[in-house]
Write an enzyme that holds these catalytic residues in place. Structure first.
Site, PDB file in Angstrom:
ATOM      1  N   LYS A  18       0.830  -1.211   0.000  1.00 27.39           N
ATOM      2  CA  LYS A  18       0.000   0.000   0.000  1.00 27.39           C
ATOM      3  C   LYS A  18       0.864   1.260   0.000  1.00 27.39           C
ATOM      4  O   LYS A  18       0.639   2.172  -0.780  1.00 27.39           O
ATOM      5  CB  LYS A  18      -0.908   0.041   1.248  1.00 27.39           C
ATOM      6  CG  LYS A  18      -1.872  -1.109   1.374  1.00 27.39           C
ATOM      7  CD  LYS A  18      -2.728  -0.983   2.636  1.00 27.39           C
ATOM      8  CE  LYS A  18      -1.933  -1.016   3.938  1.00 27.39           C
ATOM      9  NZ  LYS A  18      -1.201  -2.272   4.181  1.00 27.39           N
ATOM     10  N   ARG A  93      -9.305   1.332   8.530  1.00 25.28           N
ATOM     11  CA  ARG A  93      -8.949  -0.048   8.828  1.00 25.28           C
ATOM     12  C   ARG A  93     -10.077  -0.784   9.537  1.00 25.28           C
ATOM     13  O   ARG A  93      -9.926  -1.965   9.857  1.00 25.28           O
ATOM     14  CB  ARG A  93      -7.715  -0.066   9.732  1.00 25.28           C
ATOM     15  CG  ARG A  93      -6.411  -0.304   8.986  1.00 25.28           C
ATOM     16  CD  ARG A  93      -5.305  -0.361  10.018  1.00 25.28           C
ATOM     17  NE  ARG A  93      -4.142  -1.043   9.578  1.00 25.28           N
ATOM     18  CZ  ARG A  93      -3.043  -0.439   9.108  1.00 25.28           C
ATOM     19  NH1 ARG A  93      -3.006   0.849   8.962  1.00 25.28           N
ATOM     20  NH2 ARG A  93      -1.988  -1.151   8.796  1.00 25.28           N
ATOM     21  N   ARG A 132      11.445  -5.912   4.755  1.00 30.54           N
ATOM     22  CA  ARG A 132      11.188  -4.465   4.676  1.00 30.54           C
ATOM     23  C   ARG A 132      12.186  -3.718   5.559  1.00 30.54           C
ATOM     24  O   ARG A 132      12.457  -4.103   6.691  1.00 30.54           O
ATOM     25  CB  ARG A 132       9.760  -4.148   5.133  1.00 30.54           C
ATOM     26  CG  ARG A 132       9.513  -2.650   5.274  1.00 30.54           C
ATOM     27  CD  ARG A 132       8.063  -2.260   5.176  1.00 30.54           C
ATOM     28  NE  ARG A 132       7.242  -2.730   6.282  1.00 30.54           N
ATOM     29  CZ  ARG A 132       5.923  -2.506   6.347  1.00 30.54           C
ATOM     30  NH1 ARG A 132       5.298  -1.840   5.385  1.00 30.54           N
ATOM     31  NH2 ARG A 132       5.230  -2.962   7.368  1.00 30.54           N
ATOM     32  N   ARG A 165      11.480  -2.393  11.246  1.00 28.36           N
ATOM     33  CA  ARG A 165      10.505  -1.895  12.222  1.00 28.36           C
ATOM     34  C   ARG A 165      10.251  -2.973  13.269  1.00 28.36           C
ATOM     35  O   ARG A 165      10.152  -4.140  12.942  1.00 28.36           O
ATOM     36  CB  ARG A 165       9.182  -1.584  11.502  1.00 28.36           C
ATOM     37  CG  ARG A 165       9.043  -0.138  11.091  1.00 28.36           C
ATOM     38  CD  ARG A 165       7.934   0.077  10.092  1.00 28.36           C
ATOM     39  NE  ARG A 165       6.622  -0.433  10.523  1.00 28.36           N
ATOM     40  CZ  ARG A 165       5.522  -0.327   9.792  1.00 28.36           C
ATOM     41  NH1 ARG A 165       5.562   0.277   8.609  1.00 28.36           N
ATOM     42  NH2 ARG A 165       4.383  -0.816  10.219  1.00 28.36           N
ATOM     43  N   ARG A 176      -0.657  -9.082  13.359  1.00 27.22           N
ATOM     44  CA  ARG A 176      -1.229  -8.032  12.505  1.00 27.22           C
ATOM     45  C   ARG A 176      -2.055  -8.623  11.373  1.00 27.22           C
ATOM     46  O   ARG A 176      -3.067  -8.057  10.973  1.00 27.22           O
ATOM     47  CB  ARG A 176      -0.110  -7.142  11.948  1.00 27.22           C
ATOM     48  CG  ARG A 176       0.508  -6.287  13.044  1.00 27.22           C
ATOM     49  CD  ARG A 176       1.842  -5.732  12.648  1.00 27.22           C
ATOM     50  NE  ARG A 176       1.739  -4.791  11.563  1.00 27.22           N
ATOM     51  CZ  ARG A 176       2.749  -4.441  10.782  1.00 27.22           C
ATOM     52  NH1 ARG A 176       3.935  -4.977  10.968  1.00 27.22           N
ATOM     53  NH2 ARG A 176       2.573  -3.564   9.825  1.00 27.22           N
TER      54      ARG A 176
HETATM   55  P1  ADP Z   1       1.526  -1.395   7.376  1.00 26.07           P
HETATM   56  O1  ADP Z   1       2.319  -0.449   6.490  1.00 26.07           O
HETATM   57  O2  ADP Z   1       2.286  -2.611   7.659  1.00 26.07           O
HETATM   58  O3  ADP Z   1       0.168  -1.702   6.832  1.00 26.07           O
HETATM   59  P2  ADP Z   1       1.028   0.892   9.040  1.00 26.07           P
HETATM   60  O4  ADP Z   1       2.276   1.661   9.013  1.00 26.07           O
HETATM   61  O5  ADP Z   1      -0.080   1.324   8.153  1.00 26.07           O
HETATM   62  O6  ADP Z   1       1.362  -0.647   8.758  1.00 26.07           O
HETATM   63  O7  ADP Z   1       0.451   0.818  10.514  1.00 26.07           O
HETATM   64  C1  ADP Z   1       1.282   0.449  11.591  1.00 26.07           C
HETATM   65  C2  ADP Z   1       0.430   0.351  12.854  1.00 26.07           C
HETATM   66  O8  ADP Z   1      -0.167   1.635  13.137  1.00 26.07           O
HETATM   67  C3  ADP Z   1      -0.749  -0.598  12.777  1.00 26.07           C
HETATM   68  O9  ADP Z   1      -0.381  -1.942  13.064  1.00 26.07           O
HETATM   69  C4  ADP Z   1      -1.685  -0.010  13.848  1.00 26.07           C
HETATM   70  O10 ADP Z   1      -1.218  -0.324  15.145  1.00 26.07           O
HETATM   71  C5  ADP Z   1      -1.479   1.481  13.668  1.00 26.07           C
HETATM   72  N1  ADP Z   1      -2.440   2.051  12.703  1.00 26.07           N
HETATM   73  C6  ADP Z   1      -2.147   2.675  11.532  1.00 26.07           C
HETATM   74  N2  ADP Z   1      -3.264   3.097  10.916  1.00 26.07           N
HETATM   75  C7  ADP Z   1      -4.301   2.730  11.719  1.00 26.07           C
HETATM   76  C8  ADP Z   1      -5.718   2.869  11.629  1.00 26.07           C
HETATM   77  N3  ADP Z   1      -6.314   3.455  10.572  1.00 26.07           N
HETATM   78  N4  ADP Z   1      -6.467   2.367  12.641  1.00 26.07           N
HETATM   79  C9  ADP Z   1      -5.901   1.780  13.700  1.00 26.07           C
HETATM   80  N5  ADP Z   1      -4.584   1.601  13.840  1.00 26.07           N
HETATM   81  C10 ADP Z   1      -3.774   2.076  12.862  1.00 26.07           C
HETATM   82  P1  ADP Z   2       2.290  -1.789   3.225  1.00 29.52           P
HETATM   83  O1  ADP Z   2       2.296  -0.292   3.213  1.00 29.52           O
HETATM   84  O2  ADP Z   2       1.073  -2.366   2.554  1.00 29.52           O
HETATM   85  O3  ADP Z   2       2.496  -2.354   4.594  1.00 29.52           O
HETATM   86  P2  ADP Z   2       4.874  -1.586   1.848  1.00 29.52           P
HETATM   87  O4  ADP Z   2       4.586  -0.702   0.693  1.00 29.52           O
HETATM   88  O5  ADP Z   2       5.629  -0.999   2.983  1.00 29.52           O
HETATM   89  O6  ADP Z   2       3.505  -2.293   2.351  1.00 29.52           O
HETATM   90  O7  ADP Z   2       5.636  -2.869   1.295  1.00 29.52           O
HETATM   91  C1  ADP Z   2       6.066  -3.918   2.166  1.00 29.52           C
HETATM   92  C2  ADP Z   2       7.460  -4.399   1.734  1.00 29.52           C
HETATM   93  O8  ADP Z   2       7.353  -5.087   0.481  1.00 29.52           O
HETATM   94  C3  ADP Z   2       8.448  -3.271   1.504  1.00 29.52           C
HETATM   95  O9  ADP Z   2       9.725  -3.732   1.899  1.00 29.52           O
HETATM   96  C4  ADP Z   2       8.395  -3.012   0.002  1.00 29.52           C
HETATM   97  O10 ADP Z   2       9.642  -2.515  -0.494  1.00 29.52           O
HETATM   98  C5  ADP Z   2       8.099  -4.401  -0.547  1.00 29.52           C
HETATM   99  N1  ADP Z   2       7.203  -4.380  -1.720  1.00 29.52           N
HETATM  100  C6  ADP Z   2       6.180  -3.528  -1.989  1.00 29.52           C
HETATM  101  N2  ADP Z   2       5.560  -3.833  -3.143  1.00 29.52           N
HETATM  102  C7  ADP Z   2       6.189  -4.941  -3.632  1.00 29.52           C
HETATM  103  C8  ADP Z   2       6.027  -5.759  -4.807  1.00 29.52           C
HETATM  104  N3  ADP Z   2       5.060  -5.507  -5.702  1.00 29.52           N
HETATM  105  N4  ADP Z   2       6.861  -6.812  -4.962  1.00 29.52           N
HETATM  106  C9  ADP Z   2       7.837  -7.064  -4.039  1.00 29.52           C
HETATM  107  N5  ADP Z   2       8.047  -6.347  -2.921  1.00 29.52           N
HETATM  108  C10 ADP Z   2       7.245  -5.295  -2.720  1.00 29.52           C
END
Ligand code: ADP
Ligand code: ADP
Ligand code: ZN
Length: 219
Positions: A18, A93, A132, A165, A176
């Site tokens: 995302k 979410r 990541r 992280r 998660r």
């Molecule tokens: P990821 O990139 O792996 O999807 P995020 O960076 O979006 O993770 O979120 C990290 C953490 O921040 C989540 O596991 C949650 O604890 C919190 N968080 C982020 N956005 C939300 C939301 N919209 N509602 C509740 N918790 C959130």
């Molecule tokens: P999210 O925001 O959904 O948690 P991220 O954009 O941070 O996900 O991506 C999670 C990890 O996967 C990062 O290390 C990113 O560089 C890698 N990644 C993202 N998109 C792809 C893809 N299409 N193929 C392989 N690796 C990816």
């Protein structure tokens, strides 16, 4: 672009890509990228009261309570830089968050244009997350195998140190993922019913996923 409808929500499991795609969308269409995870991490780093409230939940892999996130996003999308749209990454979410957003937009005669679901099977997620790496300076994201930085351990943009992280460790990732299935996946049906859902295959290469998204946005 101006008239093009660009109020976008990114849906998908943790690690689906995302953030990666949201950044590319924001750059290409010159709209803000609003990541609630980034906002919370910045608050934790700066020791704000909000940071203190959310840290425990994030460390545990749990969602932060809806009331700590909904108003924050509703206020953010009211800012001047959001007039041509925005891409929301990590919000909503939960169904109550989606409803809070929808009500706030309704009041302004607006609505979301697209909810883009980046689909990646659970089996791929742990590898995505364990590889990541995030820059402690600017928050840019890399992947050891799929999106490596030019210089190992350092950010391409700001030279900052790249770290794993805390919540990307395997145990927390599993937590998660189960939270995602229980609390966030219902949004897929929610946006499908609203006619906003678009699905892209998140297992493709980063650029291929982006091409699929651009096609949707420009259709
Ligand atoms: P990821 O990139 O792996 O999807 P995020 O960076 O979006 O993770 O979120 C990290 C953490 O921040 C989540 O596991 C949650 O604890 C919190 N968080 C982020 N956005 C939300 C939301 N919209 N509602 C509740 N918790 C959130
Ligand atoms: P999210 O925001 O959904 O948690 P991220 O954009 O941070 O996900 O991506 C999670 C990890 O996967 C990062 O290390 C990113 O560089 C890698 N990644 C993202 N998109 C792809 C893809 N299409 N193929 C392989 N690796 C990816
Ligand atoms: Zn950086």
């Amino acid at each position: 672009m101006g008239e093009r409808a660009m109020k976008i929500i990114m849906l998908g499991a943790p690690g689906a890509g995302k953030g990666t795609q949201a950044k590319k969308i924001a750059e290409k269409y010159s709209i803000p990228h609003i990541s609630t995870g980034d906002i919370f991490r910045a608050n934790i780093k700066e020791n704000t009261p909000l940071g203190a409230k959310v840290k425990g939940y994030m460390d545990e892999g749990l969602l932060v309570p809806d009331e700590l996130v909904a108003d924050l996003v509703v206020d953010r999308v009211d800012k001047d830089d959001c007039v041509n749209g925005y891409v929301l990454d990590g919000f909503p979410r939960t169904i109550p968050q989606a409803e809070a957003l929808s009500n706030a937009l309704d009041n302004k005669g607006q609505s979301i244009d697209f909810a883009i679901d980046v689909e990646v099977p659970d089996g791929n997620i742990v590898k995505r997350m364990s590889g990541r790496r995030a820059c402690i300076g600017c928050g840019a994201t890399y992947h050891l195998e799929f999106a490596p930085p030019i210089k190992e351990g350092h950010c391409d943009k700001c030279e900052g140190e790249l770290i794993l992280r805390d919540d990307d460790k395997a145990e927390t990732v599993m937590k998660r993922l189960s939270v995602y299935h229980e609390q966030t996946m219902p949004l897929i049906e929610y946006y499908k019913k609203a006619g906003k859902l678009r699905i892209v295959d998140g297992t493709l290469d980063i650029d291929e996923v982006f091409n699929a998204i651009a096609e949707i946005l420009e259709a």
